[in-house]
Scaffold this motif. Structure first.
Motif, PDB file in Angstrom:
ATOM      1  N   VAL A   1       5.503   7.776  -6.860  1.00 44.66           N
ATOM      2  CA  VAL A   1       5.465   6.406  -6.354  1.00 44.66           C
ATOM      3  C   VAL A   1       4.021   5.952  -6.217  1.00 44.66           C
ATOM      4  CG1 VAL A   1       6.191   4.855  -4.493  1.00 44.66           C
ATOM      5  CG2 VAL A   1       7.592   6.848  -5.056  1.00 44.66           C
ATOM      6  N   ASP A   2       3.759   4.695  -6.575  1.00 44.78           N
ATOM      7  CA  ASP A   2       2.430   4.117  -6.398  1.00 44.78           C
ATOM      8  C   ASP A   2       2.577   2.630  -6.149  1.00 44.78           C
ATOM      9  OD1 ASP A   2      -0.341   3.814  -6.277  1.00 44.78           O
ATOM     10  OD2 ASP A   2      -0.698   5.035  -8.056  1.00 44.78           O
ATOM     11  N   ASN A   3       1.469   2.016  -5.798  1.00 47.72           N
ATOM     12  CA  ASN A   3       1.417   0.569  -5.668  1.00 47.72           C
ATOM     13  C   ASN A   3       1.744  -0.084  -7.005  1.00 47.72           C
ATOM     14  OD1 ASN A   3      -0.729  -1.830  -6.157  1.00 47.72           O
ATOM     15  ND2 ASN A   3       0.172  -1.966  -4.131  1.00 47.72           N
ATOM     16  N   ASP A   4       2.452  -1.221  -6.973  1.00 46.45           N
ATOM     17  CA  ASP A   4       2.886  -1.842  -8.226  1.00 46.45           C
ATOM     18  C   ASP A   4       1.725  -2.261  -9.123  1.00 46.45           C
ATOM     19  OD1 ASP A   4       2.093  -3.913  -6.526  1.00 46.45           O
ATOM     20  OD2 ASP A   4       3.714  -5.261  -7.115  1.00 46.45           O
ATOM     21  N   VAL A   5       0.622  -2.705  -8.545  1.00 44.72           N
ATOM     22  CA  VAL A   5      -0.494  -3.154  -9.371  1.00 44.72           C
ATOM     23  C   VAL A   5      -1.183  -1.966 -10.038  1.00 44.72           C
ATOM     24  CG1 VAL A   5      -2.534  -4.610  -9.468  1.00 44.72           C
ATOM     25  CG2 VAL A   5      -0.785  -5.073  -7.773  1.00 44.72           C
TER      26      VAL A   5
ATOM     27  N   PRO B   1       0.835  -1.215   0.000  1.00 42.66           N
ATOM     28  CA  PRO B   1       0.000   0.000   0.000  1.00 42.66           C
ATOM     29  C   PRO B   1       0.864   1.257   0.000  1.00 42.66           C
ATOM     30  CG  PRO B   1      -0.730  -1.564   1.684  1.00 42.66           C
ATOM     31  CD  PRO B   1       0.588  -2.063   1.200  1.00 42.66           C
ATOM     32  N   VAL B   2       0.472   2.232  -0.810  1.00 43.59           N
ATOM     33  CA  VAL B   2       1.203   3.492  -0.917  1.00 43.59           C
ATOM     34  C   VAL B   2       0.220   4.647  -0.806  1.00 43.59           C
ATOM     35  CG1 VAL B   2       2.574   4.978  -2.440  1.00 43.59           C
ATOM     36  CG2 VAL B   2       3.028   2.516  -2.365  1.00 43.59           C
ATOM     37  N   GLU B   3       0.549   5.613   0.032  1.00 44.95           N
ATOM     38  CA  GLU B   3      -0.225   6.858   0.076  1.00 44.95           C
ATOM     39  C   GLU B   3       0.254   7.703  -1.098  1.00 44.95           C
ATOM     40  OE1 GLU B   3      -1.380   9.729   3.691  1.00 44.95           O
ATOM     41  OE2 GLU B   3       0.724   9.912   3.065  1.00 44.95           O
TER      42      GLU B   3
END
Length: 391
Positions: free
Chosen positions: A186-190, A150-152
């Motif tokens: 930056v973000d979640n890989d999916v 998880p990424v904010e």
């Protein structure tokens, strides 16, 4: 489209947005599309040409009179650095703004070794790749990173990632920007994989759900041409939806999660319990391809379990396409058949009438392409281009 009468408020960024579809256009076409006068279009184009965002085409379009010059988006004007980090492997690349891969490398890079050690290696590889292209570092307009947790999105910080010890709250964008000299998103890989697949499929394929089945399970959602992240960036976390009748412990601390029964990690564990050597997702798929019946049964059942969860989402969200990616998706028809079987039997006929369920077109490149798309959408936003030209 013009934002006001006679194109009032249409800046250079709006012209660039039109040209980004890859089609060269004349001043007259751009004037008709925006409502701007030809002289204003010329002025906007001059600013874009000065910044190398647009090039004057060598060809011309003529209707019998004087040939009309054409203008096109210059996808090679800048470069993007992209890093798609998984639990144990990473793919890193340099791309231009037309999403052409200029240099690329896969690496063994376990995220469990912590943020600074992992990101130091990421920065080193990206610098090496950039050097192989011969591009000047000043041409890099941004860095896109996908993380397996998880990424904010607003801050780019991981939030309680279950397989990333030491990463919680780590300031990934600031750390990498200080070493690479370009803005970092930056973000979640999916999520970035979903962006990559949607960019490849084209805007008409919408809504799209990308489901990654690897060490873990997650999904990314693109609707209305935009990535749907939810309020805090947690949208699409299908891996922790409860599977009926299962009490299998999950690494998130709960029991019965989809990830606990259908991920590559859970299948590898089941194979080891049966006395078959398997360290992770790739071993599961290799065994299945070699004809191992236990691995084949596990992969097919995993597809059914994923399909059962996705059937509810199909009824709720009515996507146009579901794309399967990740290591386990490399099992091909075995996993696809399981997913399709359950979705089509449990979803409403109207929701599945035109639903396509297919494997990823980009494969291992979905993440790096999506990371570059994420950066491009930020850098090439009309307001960002207008500020750059005005400055």
């Amino acid at each position: 489209m013009p934002s006001g009468a006679n194109g009032q408020g249409v800046g250079a960024g709006a012209l660039l947005a039109i040209l980004r579809d890859g089609r060269a256009r004349t001043r007259g076409e751009l004037a008709r599309l925006t409502g701007l006068s030809r002289s204003t279009v010329t002025q906007r184009l001059d600013g874009l040409i000065d910044q190398r965002w647009v090039v004057a085409g060598e060809d011309s379009i003529s209707s019998g009179g004087r040939p009309a010059g054409v203008f096109a988006f210059n996808g090679g004007a800048r470069a993007v650095l992209a890093a798609d980090l998984g639990a144990t492997h990473a793919r890193l690349a340099v791309l231009d703004l037309s999403m052409n891969v200029l240099a690329e490398r896969a690496a063994e890079l376990p995220v469990e070794q912590g943020p600074e050690r992992t990101l130091c290696r990421v920065a080193d590889i990206l610098r090496d790749l950039l050097a192989t292209t011969g591009l000047d570092p000043a041409q890099v307009c941004g860095v896109g990173v996908g993380l397996p947790g998880p990424v904010e999105h607003g801050s780019g910080r991981p939030v309680n990632p279950p397989i990333m010890p030491g990463w919680d709250g780590f300031a990934v964008p600031g750390w990498l920007q200080g070493r690479l000299g370009a803005p970092v998103l930056v973000d979640n890989d999916v999520n970035i994989m979903a962006l990559g697949e949607h960019w490849t499929a084209g805007p008409a394929v919408d809504p799209l759900i990308y489901v990654k089945i690897g060490t873990g399970i997650g999904s990314g959602i693109v609707s209305g041409g935009r990535l749907h992240r939810g309020a805090q960036g947690a949208a699409g976390d299908v891996g922790h939806i409860r599977v009926a009748g299962s009490r299998a412990p999950c690494r998130c601390g709960n029991a019965g999660c989809l990830e606990a029964v259908a991920s590559g990690a859970s299948m590898a564990a089941a194979l080891r319990a049966a006395g078959i050597e398997a360290a992770g997702s790739r071993d599961v798929v290799a065994l299945m391809r070699a004809g191992d019946l236990t691995a084949t049964r596990l992969v097919r059942q995993a597809g059914r379990e994923v399909g059962a969860v996705m059937a509810s989402i199909v009824n709720f969200f009515n996507p146009s396409v579901i794309v399967l990616g990740g290591d386990v998706a490399e099992a091909g028809e075995q996993v696809l058949a399981g997913v399709r079987e359950t979705i089509y039997s449990r979803s409403l006929p109207l929701a599945t009438q035109h639903l396509a369920i297919r494997a990823s077109e980009l494969g291992d490149r979905a993440g790096i392409v999506g990371a570059a798309v994420m950066v491009a959408e930020h850098v090439l936003a009309p307001s960002a281009i207008d500020r750059q030209i005005a400055g």
